[in-house]
Design a protein around this motif. Structure first.
Motif, PDB file in Angstrom:
ATOM      1  N   THR A 236      -7.845  32.023 -18.924  1.00  0.00           N
ATOM      2  CA  THR A 236      -7.077  33.234 -19.231  1.00  0.00           C
ATOM      3  C   THR A 236      -5.755  33.266 -18.473  1.00  0.00           C
ATOM      4  O   THR A 236      -4.703  33.579 -19.046  1.00  0.00           O
ATOM      5  CB  THR A 236      -7.895  34.493 -18.890  1.00  0.00           C
ATOM      6  N   ALA A 237      -5.790  32.939 -17.190  1.00  0.00           N
ATOM      7  CA  ALA A 237      -4.576  32.965 -16.377  1.00  0.00           C
ATOM      8  C   ALA A 237      -3.593  31.895 -16.831  1.00  0.00           C
ATOM      9  O   ALA A 237      -2.375  32.118 -16.836  1.00  0.00           O
ATOM     10  CB  ALA A 237      -4.915  32.779 -14.909  1.00  0.00           C
ATOM     11  N   VAL A 238      -4.112  30.734 -17.220  1.00  0.00           N
ATOM     12  CA  VAL A 238      -3.240  29.647 -17.669  1.00  0.00           C
ATOM     13  C   VAL A 238      -2.552  30.028 -18.973  1.00  0.00           C
ATOM     14  O   VAL A 238      -1.340  29.844 -19.141  1.00  0.00           O
ATOM     15  CB  VAL A 238      -4.039  28.344 -17.842  1.00  0.00           C
ATOM     16  N   THR A 239      -3.312  30.573 -19.904  1.00  0.00           N
ATOM     17  CA  THR A 239      -2.749  30.990 -21.186  1.00  0.00           C
ATOM     18  C   THR A 239      -1.691  32.067 -21.002  1.00  0.00           C
ATOM     19  O   THR A 239      -0.637  32.051 -21.645  1.00  0.00           O
ATOM     20  CB  THR A 239      -3.866  31.501 -22.108  1.00  0.00           C
TER      21      THR A 239
ATOM     22  N   ALA B 227       5.742  25.092 -19.635  1.00  0.00           N
ATOM     23  CA  ALA B 227       4.726  25.626 -20.539  1.00  0.00           C
ATOM     24  C   ALA B 227       3.948  24.483 -21.182  1.00  0.00           C
ATOM     25  O   ALA B 227       2.716  24.554 -21.333  1.00  0.00           O
ATOM     26  CB  ALA B 227       5.380  26.495 -21.613  1.00  0.00           C
ATOM     27  N   ASP B 228       4.643  23.403 -21.530  1.00  0.00           N
ATOM     28  CA  ASP B 228       3.973  22.237 -22.104  1.00  0.00           C
ATOM     29  C   ASP B 228       3.028  21.589 -21.092  1.00  0.00           C
ATOM     30  O   ASP B 228       1.922  21.154 -21.444  1.00  0.00           O
ATOM     31  CB  ASP B 228       4.999  21.210 -22.578  1.00  0.00           C
ATOM     32  N   PHE B 229       3.451  21.510 -19.829  1.00  0.00           N
ATOM     33  CA  PHE B 229       2.583  20.956 -18.789  1.00  0.00           C
ATOM     34  C   PHE B 229       1.278  21.754 -18.697  1.00  0.00           C
ATOM     35  O   PHE B 229       0.178  21.188 -18.623  1.00  0.00           O
ATOM     36  CB  PHE B 229       3.269  20.985 -17.417  1.00  0.00           C
ATOM     37  N   LEU B 230       1.423  23.079 -18.677  1.00  0.00           N
ATOM     38  CA  LEU B 230       0.244  23.936 -18.565  1.00  0.00           C
ATOM     39  C   LEU B 230      -0.620  23.840 -19.818  1.00  0.00           C
ATOM     40  O   LEU B 230      -1.859  23.885 -19.731  1.00  0.00           O
ATOM     41  CB  LEU B 230       0.661  25.383 -18.305  1.00  0.00           C
TER      42      LEU B 230
ATOM     43  N   ILE C 116       1.436  30.409 -19.770  1.00  0.00           N
ATOM     44  CA  ILE C 116       2.099  29.685 -20.858  1.00  0.00           C
ATOM     45  C   ILE C 116       2.932  30.651 -21.698  1.00  0.00           C
ATOM     46  O   ILE C 116       4.097  30.386 -22.008  1.00  0.00           O
ATOM     47  CB  ILE C 116       1.065  28.954 -21.734  1.00  0.00           C
ATOM     48  N   ASN C 117       2.353  31.781 -22.053  1.00  0.00           N
ATOM     49  CA  ASN C 117       3.065  32.773 -22.857  1.00  0.00           C
ATOM     50  C   ASN C 117       4.286  33.314 -22.108  1.00  0.00           C
ATOM     51  O   ASN C 117       5.354  33.544 -22.702  1.00  0.00           O
ATOM     52  CB  ASN C 117       2.136  33.917 -23.245  1.00  0.00           C
TER      53      ASN C 117
ATOM     54  N   ILE D  31       2.736  29.069 -10.344  1.00  0.00           N
ATOM     55  CA  ILE D  31       3.156  29.760 -11.564  1.00  0.00           C
ATOM     56  C   ILE D  31       1.970  30.443 -12.234  1.00  0.00           C
ATOM     57  O   ILE D  31       2.069  31.600 -12.668  1.00  0.00           O
ATOM     58  CB  ILE D  31       3.843  28.772 -12.533  1.00  0.00           C
ATOM     59  N   VAL D  32       0.842  29.760 -12.328  1.00  0.00           N
ATOM     60  CA  VAL D  32      -0.350  30.380 -12.920  1.00  0.00           C
ATOM     61  C   VAL D  32      -0.802  31.553 -12.078  1.00  0.00           C
ATOM     62  O   VAL D  32      -1.153  32.620 -12.585  1.00  0.00           O
ATOM     63  CB  VAL D  32      -1.477  29.339 -13.068  1.00  0.00           C
TER      64      VAL D  32
END
Length: 218
Positions: free
Chosen positions: A78-81, A48-51, A84-85, A166-167
């Motif tokens: 949007t997809a990255v956020t 999550a930190d990497f993203l 992360i969540n 992952i994204v």
């Protein structure tokens, strides 16, 4: 441009006679992808930190990483956020151990599609992932496959491969992400090779359990 595609008898071949061996560089990339997947599974907050760090490279739907040409995504930030969540809320999953038969099945698909510049999960002999890995052993319960295409190199590029899976930009069901974090999977095999259109393709296979040919009387 990088494209990521999702998924989840055959003749029996001898692994020793099957196909060309991966180059050292491609083998290093494959090994690094195994490590990165396990880092993501066992420490999702780290990924999550990497993203989170990557958000600085987005402008609308364009992402421009240092030293690279701008790439247009479908969903943008949007997809990255959302990823992360997802990672922040995820409980760690156990690491995957490697199975040689899964790697050889993945390498079959690289050899089959790479030179021809093909994409997708269906081999030119109509084989699917379960057919290919069964040439070298036997899978149990469930089996799956992720494929990544792009001008990847070695080292930290494995992190880019896994991060993009992952994204899962533009993939409605986030199928690549689901495969990486599927707690039913305990085994994996990764093979990378040249792709005549995208530059490099990496095939990642998964199984709940897998027995290599010749083990346990198989």
């Amino acid at each position: 441009m990088r494209t990521l595609l999702p998924t989840v008898l055959a003749a029996v071949f001898s692994p020793a006679l099957a196909h060309a061996v991966q180059s050292n560089r491609q083998a290093e990339l494959a090994a690094a992808i195994v490590r990165e997947q396990n880092l993501a599974r066992t420490a999702p907050h780290v990924y999550a930190d990497f993203l989170q760090e990557s958000l600085q490279y987005y402008t609308g739907n364009l992402v421009t990483r240092p030293g690279e040409i701008a790439e247009r995504t479908r969903e943008g930030i949007t997809a990255v956020t959302e990823a992360i969540n997802f990672l922040r809320a995820l409980e760690p999953v156990g690491p995957l151990s490697e199975a040689e038969g899964l790697r050889l099945g993945a390498l079959d698909h690289v050899d089959d599609h790479g030179e021809k510049g093909l994409v997708g999960h269906v081999g030119t002999d109509s084989s699917m992932v379960w057919d290919r890995v069964n040439r070298y052993g036997k899978w149990f319960r469930s089996v799956g496959e992720n494929i990544a295409y792009g001008p990847y190199s070695t080292g930290t590029s494995a992190r880019l491969v896994v991060s993009q899976l992952i994204v899962d930009d533009g993939v409605a069901d986030r199928g690549h992400r689901s495969a990486i974090f599927d707690s039913n999977y305990s085994k994996t095999g990764v093979a990378c090779g040249e792709h005549s259109f995208y530059g490099v393709m990496c095939v990642i296979t998964y199984a709940s359990q897998y027995e290599n040919l010749g083990t346990h009387g198989f």
